[in-house]
Every structure is written in structure tokens, then in C-alpha cells.
Design a protein around this motif. Structure first.
Motif, PDB file in Angstrom:
ATOM      1  N   LYS A 112     -40.745  -3.348 -25.087  1.00  0.00           N
ATOM      2  CA  LYS A 112     -39.551  -3.202 -24.238  1.00  0.00           C
ATOM      3  C   LYS A 112     -39.911  -3.402 -22.776  1.00  0.00           C
ATOM      4  O   LYS A 112     -39.181  -4.050 -22.024  1.00  0.00           O
ATOM      5  CB  LYS A 112     -38.921  -1.828 -24.446  1.00  0.00           C
ATOM      6  N   VAL A 113     -41.040  -2.843 -22.375  1.00  0.00           N
ATOM      7  CA  VAL A 113     -41.482  -2.974 -20.985  1.00  0.00           C
ATOM      8  C   VAL A 113     -41.878  -4.417 -20.689  1.00  0.00           C
ATOM      9  O   VAL A 113     -41.540  -4.960 -19.632  1.00  0.00           O
ATOM     10  CB  VAL A 113     -42.659  -2.012 -20.698  1.00  0.00           C
ATOM     11  N   LEU A 114     -42.579  -5.044 -21.624  1.00  0.00           N
ATOM     12  CA  LEU A 114     -42.984  -6.435 -21.431  1.00  0.00           C
ATOM     13  C   LEU A 114     -41.784  -7.356 -21.266  1.00  0.00           C
ATOM     14  O   LEU A 114     -41.799  -8.274 -20.444  1.00  0.00           O
ATOM     15  CB  LEU A 114     -43.845  -6.908 -22.602  1.00  0.00           C
ATOM     16  N   ASP A 119     -43.467  -6.054  -5.750  1.00  0.00           N
ATOM     17  CA  ASP A 119     -43.683  -7.495  -5.605  1.00  0.00           C
ATOM     18  C   ASP A 119     -44.928  -7.960  -6.352  1.00  0.00           C
ATOM     19  O   ASP A 119     -44.916  -9.006  -6.986  1.00  0.00           O
ATOM     20  CB  ASP A 119     -43.808  -7.884  -4.130  1.00  0.00           C
ATOM     21  N   ASP A 120     -46.005  -7.186  -6.269  1.00  0.00           N
ATOM     22  CA  ASP A 120     -47.293  -7.651  -6.779  1.00  0.00           C
ATOM     23  C   ASP A 120     -47.891  -6.813  -7.904  1.00  0.00           C
ATOM     24  O   ASP A 120     -49.006  -7.082  -8.331  1.00  0.00           O
ATOM     25  CB  ASP A 120     -48.301  -7.714  -5.628  1.00  0.00           C
ATOM     26  N   PHE A 121     -47.193  -5.787  -8.346  1.00  0.00           N
ATOM     27  CA  PHE A 121     -47.733  -4.947  -9.411  1.00  0.00           C
ATOM     28  C   PHE A 121     -46.644  -4.083 -10.038  1.00  0.00           C
ATOM     29  O   PHE A 121     -45.563  -3.933  -9.481  1.00  0.00           O
ATOM     30  CB  PHE A 121     -48.880  -4.059  -8.913  1.00  0.00           C
ATOM     31  N   ILE A 122     -46.983  -3.549 -11.212  1.00  0.00           N
ATOM     32  CA  ILE A 122     -46.143  -2.585 -11.929  1.00  0.00           C
ATOM     33  C   ILE A 122     -46.913  -1.276 -11.989  1.00  0.00           C
ATOM     34  O   ILE A 122     -48.126  -1.285 -12.203  1.00  0.00           O
ATOM     35  CB  ILE A 122     -45.873  -3.035 -13.377  1.00  0.00           C
ATOM     36  N   ILE A 123     -46.217  -0.175 -11.815  1.00  0.00           N
ATOM     37  CA  ILE A 123     -46.818   1.143 -12.032  1.00  0.00           C
ATOM     38  C   ILE A 123     -46.038   1.822 -13.147  1.00  0.00           C
ATOM     39  O   ILE A 123     -44.810   1.911 -13.094  1.00  0.00           O
ATOM     40  CB  ILE A 123     -46.791   2.015 -10.765  1.00  0.00           C
ATOM     41  N   SER A 124     -46.775   2.305 -14.151  1.00  0.00           N
ATOM     42  CA  SER A 124     -46.136   3.032 -15.249  1.00  0.00           C
ATOM     43  C   SER A 124     -46.457   4.515 -15.156  1.00  0.00           C
ATOM     44  O   SER A 124     -47.542   4.894 -14.703  1.00  0.00           O
ATOM     45  CB  SER A 124     -46.615   2.499 -16.601  1.00  0.00           C
ATOM     46  N   GLU A 125     -45.511   5.332 -15.579  1.00  0.00           N
ATOM     47  CA  GLU A 125     -45.701   6.774 -15.723  1.00  0.00           C
ATOM     48  C   GLU A 125     -45.073   7.168 -17.055  1.00  0.00           C
ATOM     49  O   GLU A 125     -43.859   7.311 -17.164  1.00  0.00           O
ATOM     50  CB  GLU A 125     -45.068   7.530 -14.558  1.00  0.00           C
ATOM     51  N   LYS A 132     -42.820   8.545  -7.022  1.00  0.00           N
ATOM     52  CA  LYS A 132     -41.674   9.059  -6.264  1.00  0.00           C
ATOM     53  C   LYS A 132     -42.076  10.033  -5.152  1.00  0.00           C
ATOM     54  O   LYS A 132     -41.286  10.310  -4.260  1.00  0.00           O
ATOM     55  CB  LYS A 132     -40.687   9.761  -7.205  1.00  0.00           C
ATOM     56  N   ASN A 133     -43.329  10.541  -5.219  1.00  0.00           N
ATOM     57  CA  ASN A 133     -43.815  11.472  -4.195  1.00  0.00           C
ATOM     58  C   ASN A 133     -44.632  10.765  -3.124  1.00  0.00           C
ATOM     59  O   ASN A 133     -45.339  11.410  -2.355  1.00  0.00           O
ATOM     60  CB  ASN A 133     -44.653  12.573  -4.850  1.00  0.00           C
ATOM     61  N   THR A 134     -44.563   9.453  -3.086  1.00  0.00           N
ATOM     62  CA  THR A 134     -45.291   8.680  -2.083  1.00  0.00           C
ATOM     63  C   THR A 134     -44.301   7.790  -1.327  1.00  0.00           C
ATOM     64  O   THR A 134     -43.152   7.636  -1.731  1.00  0.00           O
ATOM     65  CB  THR A 134     -46.351   7.768  -2.740  1.00  0.00           C
ATOM     66  N   HIS A 135     -44.796   7.184  -0.274  1.00  0.00           N
ATOM     67  CA  HIS A 135     -43.974   6.224   0.462  1.00  0.00           C
ATOM     68  C   HIS A 135     -43.788   4.915  -0.301  1.00  0.00           C
ATOM     69  O   HIS A 135     -43.029   4.051   0.125  1.00  0.00           O
ATOM     70  CB  HIS A 135     -44.582   5.950   1.847  1.00  0.00           C
ATOM     71  N   LEU A 136     -44.476   4.774  -1.432  1.00  0.00           N
ATOM     72  CA  LEU A 136     -44.258   3.592  -2.267  1.00  0.00           C
ATOM     73  C   LEU A 136     -42.810   3.492  -2.727  1.00  0.00           C
ATOM     74  O   LEU A 136     -42.334   2.402  -3.053  1.00  0.00           O
ATOM     75  CB  LEU A 136     -45.160   3.627  -3.509  1.00  0.00           C
ATOM     76  N   ILE A 137     -42.131   4.609  -2.749  1.00  0.00           N
ATOM     77  CA  ILE A 137     -40.728   4.636  -3.188  1.00  0.00           C
ATOM     78  C   ILE A 137     -39.885   3.614  -2.407  1.00  0.00           C
ATOM     79  O   ILE A 137     -38.937   3.050  -2.933  1.00  0.00           O
ATOM     80  CB  ILE A 137     -40.147   6.070  -3.067  1.00  0.00           C
ATOM     81  N   HIS A 180     -37.271   1.033 -13.935  1.00  0.00           N
ATOM     82  CA  HIS A 180     -36.748   1.056 -15.295  1.00  0.00           C
ATOM     83  C   HIS A 180     -37.201   2.351 -15.959  1.00  0.00           C
ATOM     84  O   HIS A 180     -38.393   2.600 -16.080  1.00  0.00           O
ATOM     85  CB  HIS A 180     -37.229  -0.165 -16.096  1.00  0.00           C
ATOM     86  N   ARG A 181     -36.203   3.145 -16.357  1.00  0.00           N
ATOM     87  CA  ARG A 181     -36.480   4.393 -17.050  1.00  0.00           C
ATOM     88  C   ARG A 181     -36.146   4.220 -18.521  1.00  0.00           C
ATOM     89  O   ARG A 181     -35.042   3.803 -18.860  1.00  0.00           O
ATOM     90  CB  ARG A 181     -35.654   5.535 -16.469  1.00  0.00           C
ATOM     91  N   PHE A 182     -37.125   4.524 -19.335  1.00  0.00           N
ATOM     92  CA  PHE A 182     -36.945   4.508 -20.776  1.00  0.00           C
ATOM     93  C   PHE A 182     -37.094   5.947 -21.261  1.00  0.00           C
ATOM     94  O   PHE A 182     -37.538   6.812 -20.504  1.00  0.00           O
ATOM     95  CB  PHE A 182     -38.009   3.631 -21.448  1.00  0.00           C
ATOM     96  N   ASN A 183     -36.764   6.207 -22.505  1.00  0.00           N
ATOM     97  CA  ASN A 183     -36.916   7.568 -23.008  1.00  0.00           C
ATOM     98  C   ASN A 183     -38.384   7.959 -23.152  1.00  0.00           C
ATOM     99  O   ASN A 183     -38.699   9.122 -23.361  1.00  0.00           O
ATOM    100  CB  ASN A 183     -36.170   7.752 -24.342  1.00  0.00           C
ATOM    101  N   PHE A 184     -39.313   7.017 -22.984  1.00  0.00           N
ATOM    102  CA  PHE A 184     -40.745   7.294 -23.101  1.00  0.00           C
ATOM    103  C   PHE A 184     -41.481   7.256 -21.763  1.00  0.00           C
ATOM    104  O   PHE A 184     -42.660   7.586 -21.694  1.00  0.00           O
ATOM    105  CB  PHE A 184     -41.402   6.337 -24.097  1.00  0.00           C
ATOM    106  N   GLY A 185     -40.800   6.857 -20.672  1.00  0.00           N
ATOM    107  CA  GLY A 185     -41.459   6.836 -19.374  1.00  0.00           C
ATOM    108  C   GLY A 185     -40.732   5.991 -18.358  1.00  0.00           C
ATOM    109  O   GLY A 185     -39.712   5.357 -18.655  1.00  0.00           O
ATOM    110  N   SER A 186     -41.287   5.983 -17.146  1.00  0.00           N
ATOM    111  CA  SER A 186     -40.707   5.216 -16.037  1.00  0.00           C
ATOM    112  C   SER A 186     -41.663   4.104 -15.625  1.00  0.00           C
ATOM    113  O   SER A 186     -42.881   4.292 -15.611  1.00  0.00           O
ATOM    114  CB  SER A 186     -40.456   6.134 -14.837  1.00  0.00           C
TER     115      SER A 186
END
Length: 154
Positions: free
Chosen positions: A47-49, A27-33, A4-9, A16-22
């Protein structure tokens, strides 16, 4: 650095926000936090899968995955990495680490995950690694990435 602090936003297709992370779907990848102090177990990964399979249903079976470790958390590798080893889910499995504790988790994960895990010190390095693997030009900063994406969609 958080997504969220980059232009990737500007390139996020779904969040997708879960109670354990975002989880940010591009298009070509997933980033988890994953959230601070979380124990990331198989039921959470599942759940993420499920969300990922719906989002990428027309893209084929493999996806690029970046674990952006902005927080300290634990994984239970024997719980869910064993399952991932049975399926070729990831084209690239990349980890961005910012602290030594995250590196220790990565060492443990490498014992359980049969594929290669690539580690990086910045989110931009990880994204560029994936871009290179997909035969796309690397970028020097996320702002240029969003400009290139915007230019290609015109």
C-alpha cells in the motif's frame, strides 16, 4: 523523536496515515513511523509502495527511505523484503532506532535485504546522511533545515 515533533513538519509534501502507521513524503525522502505492536507485512508495505510510486513518479525509480522506529513493532522480512530485493527501490535505506529491541529487528532485516541498511540514533543524523549523499549541506537542527528550504523557495 516523531516527525511531527520537529521542524520537518513544515517540509512534508504529503502525509499518508494508514491503520498500521504514518508515512511522510518529502521532496527527497520518505519517513515511516509504524504503529506500536504492529506486524508489518507485505500487504501493508505494498500500500505504501503504491502511494510512493504515484508521489515520486517524476523523480525516477529510487527514493531515500527512513524508518523512524519510535514504536516497537515486528516485521515479516521473508514476506516483503524478498520483493524489495528484486527491485532497486531505495537509494538509501536508513533506520533510526531508539531502543535495543529495534536494533534486534534491524539485525534480522540485514539478513534478508541485499542492499545496505544504515542505522542512526537520531532522525537528524539520518536526514543529514541523505543530504550528504545528495550533495546538500548538513544542518545542525531541523529549524535550520526549514529555514534553508524556505530561503531556497523565495
Amino acid at each position: 523523536m516523531k516527525v511531527k515533533n520537529t521542524h520537518l513538519i513544515h517540509l512534508i509534501r504529503e502525509e499518508h496515515r494508514f491503520n498500521f502507521g504514518s508515512f511522510y513524503f518529502f521532496d527527497d525522502f520518505i519517513i515511516s513511523e509504524i504503529n506500536e505492536g504492529e506486524l508489518f507485512e507485505w500487504d501493508k508495505a505494498q500500500k505504501v509502495l503504491e502511494v510512493g510510486e504515484k508521489f515520486y513518479k517524476n523523480k525516477g525509480s529510487q527514493v531515500n527511505y527512513i524508518s523512524n522506529r519510535v514504536h516497537d513493532y515486528s516485521i515479516k522480512p521473508q514476506d516483503w523484503l524478498a520483493y524489495l530485493n528484486k527491485r532497486d527501490l531505495f537509494k538509501v535505506f536508513a533506520v533510526v532506532t531508539y531502543r535495543k529491541t529495534a536494533i534486534y529487528n534491524l539485525v534480522i532485516e540485514r539478513f534478508f535485504y541485499k542492499g545496505e541498511i544504515f542505522s542512526f540514533e537520531s532522525l537528524l543524523e539520518a536526514v543529514n546522511f541523505i543530504r550528504k549523499g545528495d550533495k546538500l549541506d548538513p544542518v545542525t537542527d531541523f529549524e535550520k533545515l526549514t529555514q534553508k528550504h524556505h530561503d531556497n523557495t523565495l
